[in-house]
Design an enzyme around this catalytic site. Structure first.
Site, PDB file in Angstrom:
ATOM      1  N   HIS A 184       0.692  -1.153  -0.020  1.00 59.29           N
ATOM      2  CA  HIS A 184       0.033   0.018   0.117  1.00 59.29           C
ATOM      3  C   HIS A 184       0.907   1.352   0.146  1.00 59.29           C
ATOM      4  O   HIS A 184       1.396   1.938   1.255  1.00 59.29           O
ATOM      5  CB  HIS A 184      -0.988  -0.170   1.251  1.00 59.29           C
ATOM      6  CG  HIS A 184      -1.846   1.032   1.138  1.00 59.29           C
ATOM      7  ND1 HIS A 184      -3.069   1.101   1.922  1.00 59.29           N
ATOM      8  CD2 HIS A 184      -2.009   2.525   0.902  1.00 59.29           C
ATOM      9  CE1 HIS A 184      -3.925   2.078   1.903  1.00 59.29           C
ATOM     10  NE2 HIS A 184      -3.207   2.870   1.001  1.00 59.29           N
ATOM     11  N   GLU A 228      -2.568  -1.737  -3.235  1.00 56.76           N
ATOM     12  CA  GLU A 228      -3.904  -0.920  -2.690  1.00 56.76           C
ATOM     13  C   GLU A 228      -3.392   0.507  -2.392  1.00 56.76           C
ATOM     14  O   GLU A 228      -2.232   0.973  -2.310  1.00 56.76           O
ATOM     15  CB  GLU A 228      -4.529  -1.750  -1.498  1.00 56.76           C
ATOM     16  CG  GLU A 228      -3.287  -1.582  -0.316  1.00 56.76           C
ATOM     17  CD  GLU A 228      -4.107  -2.356   1.022  1.00 56.76           C
ATOM     18  OE1 GLU A 228      -4.085  -1.916   1.922  1.00 56.76           O
ATOM     19  OE2 GLU A 228      -4.650  -3.194   0.486  1.00 56.76           O
ATOM     20  N   HIS A 278      -8.201  -6.327   7.123  1.00 59.19           N
ATOM     21  CA  HIS A 278      -8.025  -5.566   8.480  1.00 59.19           C
ATOM     22  C   HIS A 278      -8.127  -6.135   9.433  1.00 59.19           C
ATOM     23  O   HIS A 278      -9.399  -6.702   9.861  1.00 59.19           O
ATOM     24  CB  HIS A 278      -9.069  -4.074   7.984  1.00 59.19           C
ATOM     25  CG  HIS A 278      -8.377  -2.909   8.878  1.00 59.19           C
ATOM     26  ND1 HIS A 278      -7.380  -2.215   8.135  1.00 59.19           N
ATOM     27  CD2 HIS A 278      -8.508  -2.597   9.849  1.00 59.19           C
ATOM     28  CE1 HIS A 278      -6.852  -1.223   8.955  1.00 59.19           C
ATOM     29  NE2 HIS A 278      -7.666  -1.431  10.027  1.00 59.19           N
TER      30      HIS A 278
END
Length: 237
Positions: free
Chosen positions: A43, A70, A190
């Site tokens: 990310h 991401e 998450h």
């Protein structure tokens, strides 16, 4: 079987704290693949406080498993993804200053933006997943804008799981079943951990992929990365 993608951002955070190249982020990604991870997730953020753009290019060349990038779709991010050509891009609605993702897209309000982005990535042959809250209407919105998958934000699941595992799972059932009904691929991520991962994939065995970083890397401090990956994959079985 649900695939495990290891998010290696925290390894880059540790490296950047001292400068130099220890730990070696690229070698860590290679080793995760060697130890059984079926994907690597990064990310990159605009300030490069963990994963750097140079890491993204290097990892793409070095690994043979699925690469998932991401991030928030700024112009620079879109350009990076189109140059690297990962298997999957996961779009998140984070602002640049956020420490971590904490909510999903409003796929209805952002319809035009998401449609345009998805068309751009599809033209490059890149699968698109949208990070969404566990709401059926957000899953439906993702389908309407042309997404290939949704990634359910599982922060609330992890928070509730400690108190009431059954309620935590049932909170996600409408969105998970809506994705299956619509023919959307389903990812999750998450705060997933060894205790809460197994029950989630047992309840929703059509989850294609979980992306796990912070908790997995934290566990690796005690267990070592090879054993940690083995234990997470055991939960997926």
């Amino acid at each position: 079987m649900t695939q495990l993608s290891v998010n290696i951002n925290k390894v880059a955070t540790l490296r950047n704290a001292r400068g130099g190249n220890t730990p070696d982020v690229l070698q860590f990604a290679i080793d995760c693949e060697r130890f059984g991870a079926q994907g690597i997730t990064v990310h990159p953020r605009p300030d490069e406080r963990h994963i750097r753009r140079s890491d993204v290019y290097a990892i793409k060349k070095a690994i043979g498993v699925e690469f998932n990038i991401e991030g928030y779709p700024s112009a620079d991010f879109v350009r990076l993804v189109c140059e690297v050509h990962p298997a999957q891009v996961t779009l998140v609605p984070d602002s640049p200053e956020q420490l971590t993702s904490n909510h999903g897209w409003d796929t209805v309000h952002n319809k035009m933006l998401l449609q345009t982005l998805i068309q751009t990535f599809h033209a490059e042959g890149i699968r698109v997943s949208l990070f969404v809250d566990p709401l059926p209407e957000m899953v439906e919105g993702a389908k309407k804008v042309g997404a290939d998958r949704v990634e359910l934000y599982t922060g609330p699941y992890a928070d509730l799981f400690h108190k009431d595992p059954t309620a935590a799972i049932e909170m996600y059932r409408p969105a998970a079943e809506k994705a299956r009904e619509l023919g959307l691929g389903l990812n999750a991520g998450h705060d997933l951990s060894i205790p809460n991962l197994g029950p989630l994939v047992k309840a929703f065995p059509w989850i294609d992929e979980v992306s796990i970083g912070h908790q997995l890397i934290s566990d690796a401090l005690y267990l070592g990365i090879e054993e940690t990956i083995r234990q997470y994959k055991a939960q997926l079985n």
